[in-house]
Design a protein around this motif. Structure first.
Motif, mmCIF file in Angstrom:
data_model
loop_
_atom_site.group_PDB
_atom_site.id
_atom_site.type_symbol
_atom_site.label_atom_id
_atom_site.label_comp_id
_atom_site.label_asym_id
_atom_site.label_seq_id
_atom_site.Cartn_x
_atom_site.Cartn_y
_atom_site.Cartn_z
ATOM 1 N N LEU A 160 43.412 50.854 30.850
ATOM 2 C CA LEU A 160 43.811 49.955 31.942
ATOM 3 C C LEU A 160 44.976 50.528 32.736
ATOM 4 O O LEU A 160 45.067 50.340 33.943
ATOM 5 C CB LEU A 160 44.169 48.580 31.388
ATOM 6 C CG LEU A 160 42.984 47.630 31.266
ATOM 7 C CD1 LEU A 160 43.376 46.376 30.526
ATOM 8 C CD2 LEU A 160 42.426 47.260 32.643
ATOM 9 N N ARG A 161 45.837 51.231 32.044
ATOM 10 C CA ARG A 161 46.971 51.824 32.757
ATOM 11 C C ARG A 161 46.471 52.823 33.796
ATOM 12 O O ARG A 161 46.906 52.818 34.946
ATOM 13 C CB ARG A 161 47.895 52.523 31.765
ATOM 14 C CG ARG A 161 49.124 53.081 32.435
ATOM 15 C CD ARG A 161 49.789 54.097 31.581
ATOM 16 N NE ARG A 161 50.679 53.494 30.618
ATOM 17 C CZ ARG A 161 51.361 54.206 29.709
ATOM 18 N NH1 ARG A 161 51.216 55.510 29.650
ATOM 19 N NH2 ARG A 161 52.154 53.608 28.870
ATOM 20 N N MET A 203 43.474 52.847 35.070
ATOM 21 C CA MET A 203 42.724 52.101 36.095
ATOM 22 C C MET A 203 43.671 51.491 37.128
ATOM 23 O O MET A 203 43.348 51.421 38.313
ATOM 24 C CB MET A 203 41.864 51.017 35.434
ATOM 25 C CG MET A 203 40.673 51.593 34.691
ATOM 26 S SD MET A 203 39.605 50.317 33.961
ATOM 27 C CE MET A 203 38.710 49.742 35.416
ATOM 28 N N ARG A 204 44.845 51.049 36.671
ATOM 29 C CA ARG A 204 45.835 50.501 37.615
ATOM 30 C C ARG A 204 46.305 51.576 38.594
ATOM 31 O O ARG A 204 46.413 51.337 39.786
ATOM 32 C CB ARG A 204 47.066 50.011 36.859
ATOM 33 C CG ARG A 204 46.883 48.683 36.306
ATOM 34 C CD ARG A 204 48.195 48.107 35.802
ATOM 35 N NE ARG A 204 47.811 46.942 35.058
ATOM 36 C CZ ARG A 204 47.730 46.887 33.741
ATOM 37 N NH1 ARG A 204 48.087 47.914 33.006
ATOM 38 N NH2 ARG A 204 47.312 45.802 33.145
ATOM 39 N N GLU A 205 46.590 52.760 38.044
ATOM 40 C CA GLU A 205 47.041 53.856 38.921
ATOM 41 C C GLU A 205 45.984 54.167 39.961
ATOM 42 O O GLU A 205 46.274 54.350 41.140
ATOM 43 C CB GLU A 205 47.294 55.118 38.086
ATOM 44 C CG GLU A 205 48.635 55.135 37.399
ATOM 45 C CD GLU A 205 48.748 56.301 36.425
ATOM 46 O OE1 GLU A 205 48.082 57.336 36.639
ATOM 47 O OE2 GLU A 205 49.479 56.156 35.429
ATOM 48 N N THR A 216 43.608 52.247 41.035
ATOM 49 C CA THR A 216 43.439 51.111 41.952
ATOM 50 C C THR A 216 44.519 51.135 43.028
ATOM 51 O O THR A 216 44.261 50.885 44.201
ATOM 52 C CB THR A 216 43.479 49.785 41.160
ATOM 53 O OG1 THR A 216 42.427 49.808 40.198
ATOM 54 C CG2 THR A 216 43.292 48.585 42.070
ATOM 55 N N LYS A 269 43.735 53.942 45.381
ATOM 56 C CA LYS A 269 42.604 53.567 46.207
ATOM 57 C C LYS A 269 43.041 52.629 47.333
ATOM 58 O O LYS A 269 42.618 52.782 48.477
ATOM 59 C CB LYS A 269 41.586 52.867 45.313
ATOM 60 C CG LYS A 269 40.274 52.614 45.956
ATOM 61 C CD LYS A 269 39.291 52.125 44.933
ATOM 62 C CE LYS A 269 39.394 50.641 44.770
ATOM 63 N NZ LYS A 269 38.201 50.089 44.113
ATOM 64 N N SER A 270 43.912 51.676 47.000
ATOM 65 C CA SER A 270 44.336 50.686 47.998
ATOM 66 C C SER A 270 45.068 51.350 49.157
ATOM 67 O O SER A 270 44.997 50.884 50.281
ATOM 68 C CB SER A 270 45.235 49.633 47.359
ATOM 69 O OG SER A 270 44.545 48.969 46.339
ATOM 70 N N ASP A 273 36.755 55.217 42.894
ATOM 71 C CA ASP A 273 35.724 54.307 42.391
ATOM 72 C C ASP A 273 34.871 54.984 41.327
ATOM 73 O O ASP A 273 34.514 54.371 40.325
ATOM 74 C CB ASP A 273 34.820 53.829 43.540
ATOM 75 C CG ASP A 273 35.373 52.578 44.198
ATOM 76 O OD1 ASP A 273 36.126 51.844 43.517
ATOM 77 O OD2 ASP A 273 35.046 52.322 45.369
ATOM 78 N N LEU A 281 36.862 54.893 38.294
ATOM 79 C CA LEU A 281 37.034 53.510 37.816
ATOM 80 C C LEU A 281 35.771 52.976 37.134
ATOM 81 O O LEU A 281 35.851 52.305 36.108
ATOM 82 C CB LEU A 281 37.425 52.596 38.988
ATOM 83 C CG LEU A 281 38.888 52.701 39.420
ATOM 84 C CD1 LEU A 281 39.106 52.065 40.787
ATOM 85 C CD2 LEU A 281 39.802 52.025 38.396
ATOM 86 N N PHE A 282 34.606 53.302 37.701
ATOM 87 C CA PHE A 282 33.366 52.817 37.077
ATOM 88 C C PHE A 282 33.171 53.448 35.705
ATOM 89 O O PHE A 282 32.695 52.797 34.775
ATOM 90 C CB PHE A 282 32.162 53.098 37.982
ATOM 91 C CG PHE A 282 31.995 52.083 39.084
ATOM 92 C CD1 PHE A 282 31.771 50.749 38.779
ATOM 93 C CD2 PHE A 282 32.068 52.453 40.416
ATOM 94 C CE1 PHE A 282 31.618 49.803 39.786
ATOM 95 C CE2 PHE A 282 31.927 51.516 41.433
ATOM 96 C CZ PHE A 282 31.703 50.187 41.109
ATOM 97 N N GLU A 320 35.568 51.806 33.351
ATOM 98 C CA GLU A 320 35.092 50.447 33.072
ATOM 99 C C GLU A 320 33.991 50.475 32.012
ATOM 100 O O GLU A 320 33.951 49.620 31.119
ATOM 101 C CB GLU A 320 34.581 49.797 34.353
ATOM 102 C CG GLU A 320 34.157 48.358 34.129
ATOM 103 C CD GLU A 320 33.642 47.683 35.387
ATOM 104 O OE1 GLU A 320 32.990 48.364 36.208
ATOM 105 O OE2 GLU A 320 33.889 46.486 35.543
ATOM 106 N N LEU A 330 35.537 50.758 28.742
ATOM 107 C CA LEU A 330 36.165 49.495 28.344
ATOM 108 C C LEU A 330 35.137 48.480 27.862
ATOM 109 O O LEU A 330 35.388 47.724 26.931
ATOM 110 C CB LEU A 330 36.959 48.913 29.512
ATOM 111 C CG LEU A 330 38.386 49.425 29.592
ATOM 112 C CD1 LEU A 330 39.039 49.005 30.886
ATOM 113 C CD2 LEU A 330 39.211 48.884 28.434
#
Lengths: 235, 174
Positions: B123-124, B126-128, B130, B133-134, B145, B148-149, B152, B155
């Motif tokens: 998750l850490r 994935m946060r980075e 995200t 990406k933003s 992405d 991230l997929f 995921e 996970l």
């Protein structure tokens, strides 16, 4: 409510749950869950279906009363408040976003977003002017005059986020806010929700079982069998 | 990923100097791992040797960065074949996490802890991604992405395994 009873000292957690227990009949839904959060923090509450995460959210928001344990909002215990004070707290200090927007079907998007302000006694013109600002911010000003049945799922959920934020809440409770949306719409809703919360320094309790949604949080708490757990990793 | 074929693919849009080629690669595909100059020139000399590129012109002054490289017909054929051939899907059967969970169960350690700590680490990251990406352009979003997929998917496996830990413990101890 009596605002004097609320502590605004930064060192006190904005919202804190201590050793919450709650059973529905013989089944324990919460079995010693806790959580502590500060202003501006986005905390993901994760866990499998039936783990107790929604019950935790409902206790934190004062919707459900725990059988034992405490929920403190700015140092004041929710269960010690009268129903009236708790309701006012939910209307003025808390905002809610659910999986299905739960907008009032007879009202337009604009009226839905203005509703919490109108319930608080604000005049229509001012309430609708503020609601318009939030609809613009959530990129759904074009559906202001439409009713929930006439908008897409993604638009409806953005309207619901606008409604949750229009009163300037200190805590936003979001229960699977993107659960009914496709990936792209879900992401945009999360981006807008988190950006708006950060701008207004609101805390967000984000209940989700989707890792990609949880990735918008600052940290996560995992609920399993009614117990909460937070892992602290070395940097 | 084949750097040689990627450089060939970039050369198909027009001849370039080694330096321009490196820049184009880094800009589009380098992300966290830009190419070293040495890598670019050694790859180009191999492509040259294999007849997949040719030197179109040399500017005065000498040195490897004065040469302009162009793709040959054979190079175009290689790029075409590469793009038309599917990548071999990764079977993901070598799973370190599964090994750790089984070893934890066999040795009586807390297997749930292994999974919880891994979830947090995932998750850490994935946060980075995200966040990146933003603030990024479409290329950043697509690259993030993809990562991230995959994270995921890991996970989801972690959650499923957590839910089946008791059953797994019984099976491997029987």
């Amino acid at each position: 409510m009596n605002a004097g009873a609320l502590i605004t000292d930064e060192s006190v957690a904005l919202l804190e749950a201590i050793d919450l227990r709650k059973s529905f009949g013989p089944t324990p839904a919460l079995d010693g869950a806790g959580l502590r959060m500060h202003a501006g923090e986005v905390v993901a509450v994760m866990g499998p279906s039936g783990s107790g995460k929604s019950t935790l959210l409902h206790c934190l928001a004062g919707i459900l009363q725990p059988d034992s344990g405490q929920v403190l909002y700015r140092g004041a215990e929710l269960s010690a408040m009268s129903d009236g004070v708790r309701s006012e707290l939910r209307r003025t200090e808390f905002g809610f976003v659910f999986q299905f927007g739960q907008l009032v079907p007879e009202l337009t998007s604009l009226e839905n977003v203005a509703l919490p302000l109108r319930l608080g006694g604000m005049r229509r013109k001012e309430a609708e002017s503020r609601a318009t600002e939030w609809l613009e911010r959530l990129e759904v000003a074009d559906v202001a005059a439409k009713r929930p049945g006439e908008t897409s799922g993604g638009q409806g959920q953005r309207v619901a986020v606008a409604r949750a934020l229009v009163t300037g809440p200190k805590v936003v409770f979001a229960d699977e806010p993107t659960g009914a949306l496709d990936s792209l719409n879900g992401e945009r809703v999360m981006q807008l929700l988190v950006a708006a919360a950060k701008d207004t320094n609101a805390a967000v309790v984000l209940v989700t079982h989707e890792p990609r949604v949880a990735a918008y949080s600052d940290r996560e708490v995992v609920v399993r069998d009614g117990k909460s757990r937070e892992v602290e990793l070395a940097r | 990923m084949s750097i040689g074929l990627t450089l060939l693919g970039l050369l198909e849009t027009g001849p370039r100097h080694g330096y321009d080629l490196k820049r184009a690669y880094d800009e589009r595909f380098g992300h966290d791992r830009p190419l070293h100059y040495g890598q670019v020139y050694s790859t180009l000399s191999r492509l040259l040797r294999d007849g997949l590129v040719e030197v179109e012109g040399v500017e005065a002054g000498g040195g490897p960065d004065r040469k302009r490289y162009a793709i040959t017909g054979a190079g175009v054929t290689d790029v075409h074949e590469w793009l038309a051939t599917p990548e071999k899907p990764e079977p993901y059967l070598q799973n370190t996490l599964y090994t750790k969970v089984v070893l934890a169960l066999l040795s009586g350690r807390a297997a749930a802890e292994v999974l919880d700590v891994q979830r947090s680490a995932h998750l850490r990251l994935m946060r980075e991604l995200t966040r990146r990406k933003s603030g990024g352009d479409l290329a950043d979003q697509l690259i993030c992405d993809h990562a991230l997929f995959h994270l995921e998917a890991d996970l989801r496996w972690l959650e499923l395994t957590t839910a089946r830990l008791n059953q797994l413990a019984k099976e491997i101890r029987s």
